[in-house]
Design a protein around this motif. Structure first.
Motif, PDB file in Angstrom:
ATOM      1  N   MET A   1     -47.400 -42.605  25.046  1.00 43.87           N
ATOM      2  CA  MET A   1     -46.273 -41.571  25.174  1.00 43.87           C
ATOM      3  C   MET A   1     -45.243 -41.635  24.623  1.00 43.87           C
ATOM      4  SD  MET A   1     -46.105 -37.701  27.168  1.00 43.87           S
ATOM      5  CE  MET A   1     -47.993 -37.767  27.511  1.00 43.87           C
ATOM      6  N   SER A   2     -44.896 -41.324  23.575  1.00 46.08           N
ATOM      7  CA  SER A   2     -43.738 -41.590  22.874  1.00 46.08           C
ATOM      8  C   SER A   2     -43.488 -40.376  22.202  1.00 46.08           C
ATOM      9  CB  SER A   2     -43.523 -42.994  21.982  1.00 46.08           C
ATOM     10  OG  SER A   2     -44.033 -42.622  21.040  1.00 46.08           O
ATOM     11  N   PHE A   3     -41.919 -40.685  21.911  1.00 44.13           N
ATOM     12  CA  PHE A   3     -40.899 -39.579  21.818  1.00 44.13           C
ATOM     13  C   PHE A   3     -39.597 -39.982  20.415  1.00 44.13           C
ATOM     14  CE2 PHE A   3     -43.058 -37.583  25.562  1.00 44.13           C
ATOM     15  CZ  PHE A   3     -42.940 -36.513  25.164  1.00 44.13           C
ATOM     16  N   THR A   4     -39.512 -38.823  19.252  1.00 47.44           N
ATOM     17  CA  THR A   4     -38.907 -39.737  18.705  1.00 47.44           C
ATOM     18  C   THR A   4     -38.245 -38.206  17.771  1.00 47.44           C
ATOM     19  OG1 THR A   4     -40.614 -40.374  16.667  1.00 47.44           O
ATOM     20  CG2 THR A   4     -39.986 -42.060  18.249  1.00 47.44           C
ATOM     21  N   PHE A   5     -37.019 -38.322  17.595  1.00 49.73           N
ATOM     22  CA  PHE A   5     -36.157 -38.294  16.319  1.00 49.73           C
ATOM     23  C   PHE A   5     -35.881 -38.325  15.511  1.00 49.73           C
ATOM     24  CE2 PHE A   5     -32.115 -35.289  15.427  1.00 49.73           C
ATOM     25  CZ  PHE A   5     -32.534 -33.758  15.509  1.00 49.73           C
ATOM     26  N   GLU A   6     -36.396 -37.992  14.574  1.00 55.55           N
ATOM     27  CA  GLU A   6     -35.508 -38.214  12.756  1.00 55.55           C
ATOM     28  C   GLU A   6     -34.675 -36.970  12.408  1.00 55.55           C
ATOM     29  OE1 GLU A   6     -38.117 -38.656   8.429  1.00 55.55           O
ATOM     30  OE2 GLU A   6     -38.776 -38.350  10.534  1.00 55.55           O
ATOM     31  N   ILE A   7     -33.231 -37.312  11.582  1.00 52.09           N
ATOM     32  CA  ILE A   7     -32.552 -36.752  11.044  1.00 52.09           C
ATOM     33  C   ILE A   7     -32.790 -36.483   9.947  1.00 52.09           C
ATOM     34  CG2 ILE A   7     -30.439 -36.681  10.577  1.00 52.09           C
ATOM     35  CD1 ILE A   7     -29.231 -37.574  13.142  1.00 52.09           C
ATOM     36  N   THR A   8     -33.145 -34.831   9.113  1.00 51.73           N
ATOM     37  CA  THR A   8     -33.386 -35.323   7.781  1.00 51.73           C
ATOM     38  C   THR A   8     -32.254 -34.835   7.168  1.00 51.73           C
ATOM     39  OG1 THR A   8     -34.118 -33.659   8.497  1.00 51.73           O
ATOM     40  CG2 THR A   8     -35.661 -34.969   8.495  1.00 51.73           C
ATOM     41  N   ALA A   9     -30.746 -33.635   7.643  1.00 51.13           N
ATOM     42  CA  ALA A   9     -30.401 -33.716   6.972  1.00 51.13           C
ATOM     43  C   ALA A   9     -28.681 -33.551   7.871  1.00 51.13           C
ATOM     44  CB  ALA A   9     -30.514 -32.039   6.382  1.00 51.13           C
ATOM     45  N   ARG A  10     -27.686 -33.761   7.231  1.00 49.91           N
ATOM     46  CA  ARG A  10     -26.551 -33.333   7.492  1.00 49.91           C
ATOM     47  C   ARG A  10     -25.204 -32.939   6.931  1.00 49.91           C
ATOM     48  NH1 ARG A  10     -25.619 -38.401  11.667  1.00 49.91           N
ATOM     49  NH2 ARG A  10     -27.051 -39.726  11.425  1.00 49.91           N
ATOM     50  N   CYS A  11     -24.336 -32.176   7.940  1.00 43.93           N
ATOM     51  CA  CYS A  11     -23.055 -31.223   6.719  1.00 43.93           C
ATOM     52  C   CYS A  11     -22.413 -31.952   7.194  1.00 43.93           C
ATOM     53  CB  CYS A  11     -23.371 -30.119   7.726  1.00 43.93           C
ATOM     54  SG  CYS A  11     -22.043 -29.467   7.152  1.00 43.93           S
ATOM     55  N   ASN A  12     -21.705 -32.023   6.487  1.00 45.11           N
ATOM     56  CA  ASN A  12     -20.172 -33.571   6.630  1.00 45.11           C
ATOM     57  C   ASN A  12     -20.089 -32.924   7.099  1.00 45.11           C
ATOM     58  OD1 ASN A  12     -21.521 -35.118   5.311  1.00 45.11           O
ATOM     59  ND2 ASN A  12     -20.210 -35.223   3.115  1.00 45.11           N
ATOM     60  N   ARG A  13     -19.556 -30.753   6.699  1.00 47.12           N
ATOM     61  CA  ARG A  13     -18.372 -30.493   7.186  1.00 47.12           C
ATOM     62  C   ARG A  13     -18.048 -30.041   8.612  1.00 47.12           C
ATOM     63  NH1 ARG A  13     -17.778 -24.521   7.353  1.00 47.12           N
ATOM     64  NH2 ARG A  13     -19.656 -25.133   6.534  1.00 47.12           N
ATOM     65  N   THR A  14     -19.212 -29.706   9.557  1.00 51.26           N
ATOM     66  CA  THR A  14     -19.392 -28.880  11.113  1.00 51.26           C
ATOM     67  C   THR A  14     -19.902 -30.575  11.451  1.00 51.26           C
ATOM     68  OG1 THR A  14     -21.953 -28.742  10.340  1.00 51.26           O
ATOM     69  CG2 THR A  14     -19.661 -27.241   9.764  1.00 51.26           C
ATOM     70  N   ARG A  15     -20.896 -31.179  10.752  1.00 51.42           N
ATOM     71  CA  ARG A  15     -21.455 -32.454  11.844  1.00 51.42           C
ATOM     72  C   ARG A  15     -22.886 -31.861  12.276  1.00 51.42           C
ATOM     73  NH1 ARG A  15     -18.096 -35.838  15.878  1.00 51.42           N
ATOM     74  NH2 ARG A  15     -20.187 -37.334  16.269  1.00 51.42           N
ATOM     75  N   ALA A  16     -23.031 -31.037  11.920  1.00 49.82           N
ATOM     76  CA  ALA A  16     -24.593 -29.945  12.403  1.00 49.82           C
ATOM     77  C   ALA A  16     -25.177 -31.409  11.262  1.00 49.82           C
ATOM     78  CB  ALA A  16     -24.602 -28.950  11.973  1.00 49.82           C
ATOM     79  N   ARG A  17     -26.722 -30.886  11.620  1.00 43.78           N
ATOM     80  CA  ARG A  17     -27.984 -31.903  11.655  1.00 43.78           C
ATOM     81  C   ARG A  17     -29.468 -31.060  12.144  1.00 43.78           C
ATOM     82  NH1 ARG A  17     -27.946 -36.705  16.202  1.00 43.78           N
ATOM     83  NH2 ARG A  17     -28.730 -34.618  17.679  1.00 43.78           N
ATOM     84  N   CYS A  18     -30.240 -31.719  10.941  1.00 45.10           N
ATOM     85  CA  CYS A  18     -31.632 -30.980  10.965  1.00 45.10           C
ATOM     86  C   CYS A  18     -32.568 -32.382  11.222  1.00 45.10           C
ATOM     87  CB  CYS A  18     -31.752 -29.682   9.338  1.00 45.10           C
ATOM     88  SG  CYS A  18     -31.161 -28.521   9.670  1.00 45.10           S
ATOM     89  N   GLY A  19     -33.473 -31.865  12.298  1.00 46.67           N
ATOM     90  CA  GLY A  19     -34.418 -33.075  11.841  1.00 46.67           C
ATOM     91  C   GLY A  19     -35.782 -32.866  12.271  1.00 46.67           C
ATOM     92  N   CYS A  20     -36.444 -33.491  13.244  1.00 42.53           N
ATOM     93  CA  CYS A  20     -37.961 -33.270  13.113  1.00 42.53           C
ATOM     94  C   CYS A  20     -38.131 -34.131  14.772  1.00 42.53           C
ATOM     95  CB  CYS A  20     -38.938 -33.754  12.072  1.00 42.53           C
ATOM     96  SG  CYS A  20     -38.747 -33.507  10.733  1.00 42.53           S
ATOM     97  N   PHE A  21     -38.525 -33.851  15.741  1.00 40.03           N
ATOM     98  CA  PHE A  21     -38.699 -33.730  16.982  1.00 40.03           C
ATOM     99  C   PHE A  21     -40.213 -34.520  16.760  1.00 40.03           C
ATOM    100  CE2 PHE A  21     -39.320 -32.937  21.581  1.00 40.03           C
ATOM    101  CZ  PHE A  21     -38.525 -33.862  21.951  1.00 40.03           C
ATOM    102  N   HIS A  22     -40.946 -35.526  16.873  1.00 36.23           N
ATOM    103  CA  HIS A  22     -42.071 -35.932  17.101  1.00 36.23           C
ATOM    104  C   HIS A  22     -42.540 -35.930  18.492  1.00 36.23           C
ATOM    105  CE1 HIS A  22     -41.472 -37.129  12.757  1.00 36.23           C
ATOM    106  NE2 HIS A  22     -40.481 -36.870  12.923  1.00 36.23           N
ATOM    107  N   THR A  23     -43.393 -35.630  18.663  1.00 34.51           N
ATOM    108  CA  THR A  23     -44.454 -35.384  20.320  1.00 34.51           C
ATOM    109  C   THR A  23     -45.770 -36.396  20.242  1.00 34.51           C
ATOM    110  OG1 THR A  23     -45.037 -33.620  20.846  1.00 34.51           O
ATOM    111  CG2 THR A  23     -43.138 -33.527  21.140  1.00 34.51           C
ATOM    112  N   PRO A  24     -45.803 -36.627  21.075  1.00 34.57           N
ATOM    113  CA  PRO A  24     -47.450 -37.009  21.141  1.00 34.57           C
ATOM    114  C   PRO A  24     -48.498 -35.724  20.892  1.00 34.57           C
ATOM    115  CG  PRO A  24     -47.055 -37.477  23.259  1.00 34.57           C
ATOM    116  CD  PRO A  24     -45.581 -36.829  22.897  1.00 34.57           C
TER     117      PRO A  24
END
Length: 87
Positions: A1-24
């Motif tokens: 069972m593994s969990f991973t987080f993949e960052i798909t977008a970043r904001c250079n101004r605020t350092r906010a990020r979007c991503g995908c949290f992969h679960t089993p």
């Protein structure tokens, strides 16, 4: 069972990020509304209604589930996902 987080977008101004949290059990896109089903249910809505809100994940409190209904009842119900009717 593994969990991973993949960052798909970043904001250079605020350092906010979007991503995908992969679960089993599947992938959750972030940021995302994650309702809390403390005792394996979100009060006042059915699982189908909850799904219609766009929620991809429901957070449950394992300590509260331990207190009530207890691990054995959840296990006898087919595990947490089946017990709460959430895929």
């Amino acid at each position: 069972m593994s969990f991973t987080f993949e960052i798909t977008a970043r904001c250079n101004r605020t350092r906010a990020r979007c991503g995908c949290f992969h679960t089993p059990h599947g992938t959750v896109n972030t940021p995302r509304f994650m309702p809390v089903g403390t005792l394996a249910t979100v009060k006042g809505v059915t699982p189908a209604q909850l799904k219609a809100t766009g929620a991809e994940m429901v957070l449950s409190n394992t300590f509260h589930l331990h207190l009530q209904p207890g691990e054995q009842i959840v296990a006898d119900g087919g595990g947490l996902h089946r017990f709460m009717a959430w895929d």
